[in-house]
Design an enzyme around this catalytic site. Sequence first.
Site, PDB file in Angstrom:
ATOM      1  N   GLU A 103     -18.327   5.956  -1.104  1.00  0.00           N
ATOM      2  CA  GLU A 103     -19.064   5.420  -2.252  1.00  0.00           C
ATOM      3  C   GLU A 103     -20.573   5.351  -2.014  1.00  0.00           C
ATOM      4  OE1 GLU A 103     -17.428   1.545  -2.958  1.00  0.00           O
ATOM      5  OE2 GLU A 103     -15.372   2.305  -3.001  1.00  0.00           O
TER       6      GLU A 103
ATOM      7  N   ASP B 118       0.819  -1.212   0.000  1.00  0.00           N
ATOM      8  CA  ASP B 118       0.000   0.000   0.000  1.00  0.00           C
ATOM      9  C   ASP B 118       0.852   1.261   0.000  1.00  0.00           C
ATOM     10  OD1 ASP B 118      -2.712  -0.088  -0.307  1.00  0.00           O
ATOM     11  OD2 ASP B 118      -3.164  -0.488   1.782  1.00  0.00           O
TER      12      ASP B 118
END
Length: 397
Positions: A333, A149
């Site tokens: 989202e 990441d």
Amino acid sequence: MPKDKTYFLTINGGSSSIKFTLYNVDESLTPFLSGKLTGLGLPTASLCVNDSSAGEVTTEVQADNYQQAVAVLLEWFQQHLNINSLQAIGHRIVHGGHQYKKPQWVTKDLLKHLSAITPLDPQHLPGEIQLIEALEQQFPYIKQLVCFDTEFHQTLPNVAKLLPIPRYYFDKGIYRYGFHGLSYQYLMQMLHQHEGSRINQQKIILAHLGNGASMAAIKNGQSIDTTMAMTPAAGLVMGTRSGDLDPGLFGLLNRSESMTEQQFETMINQQSGLLGISTTTSDMQQLLQTRSDDRHAQEAIDVFCYQAKKQIGAYAAALGGLDTLVFSGGIGENVAEIRSQICEQLTFMGIELDRDLNQQNALQISSRQSRVTVWVISTDEELMIAQSMCDLLNLNH
């Protein structure tokens, strides 16, 4: 799982859940099935599997700790996957330290290095290493890949990377790394599909808002700043993580309450954020449902949105303007109310939402008058892992 096909298995091990996806390599990385083991450490955990042919099935399982969770997954893989069709297994690794910059095949040296840097991320690395070692023992002939990441933020300039502590520690690899890199990599890939090469000239803020939350400032297609720092506990308010704190807090609690280092780390990673402020839950949807009767729930929401709004303003200043804002992550989202509250009073920056499009969770939610284009993009970290496996095996995707 047809035997005449070739598959990749991706595994995304978090601190409280483990996600996995099976990709058909022969059909342009089409997901064949996906699953999520949630509730790790709780009295009742669940394994939810969505198969493209059989639909969704949820089963209650015993996963009091990470070791039990790994055992549950391995047993499921043995029973339901055709292991001989697996070409490789790919993992998301939260922290790569200062040594690893790109995706790597798993080796003994790599595992030794990851074990050595677990103090940088004690919440994720031990479990991720445990997953890799268990799969290696169970399926010794299958290659395993790790994707970091931290890779996406290798472009951070020193002005954003340096911690204002003695430089001696910078030379030892203690600086701001940044996280959610696989998510940001996917969001940039999707922006490129929609906007083409023009995104390389745009000033962009990516907001990954979920149980873990962060933002990244993008200029010339590269990360120039991000909210998470040396560990994923820094930056924005999150579900159970505190985000940025006064560095004197540990000393105070240590002196006044005899709080140990381990107790402090547990507090800021598992008992803070939305959960700590509300005293009831880290789930944003539950907070929204109870806020009219619960002042603490309302304050948790307000602090989350205020910190996010403030960060957008800060990154617009760092970028010298703003062209594009992207919301992603479970909250970003799916929760229109939070996006709206964050963007309120940002019209002076050129951010204006279309109320109906925002309620629909549409791809673009900015109004026609908005000078900043605002997107809602569902992230896909697992696909980034699968693409990395294709790249290292010289396969088309």
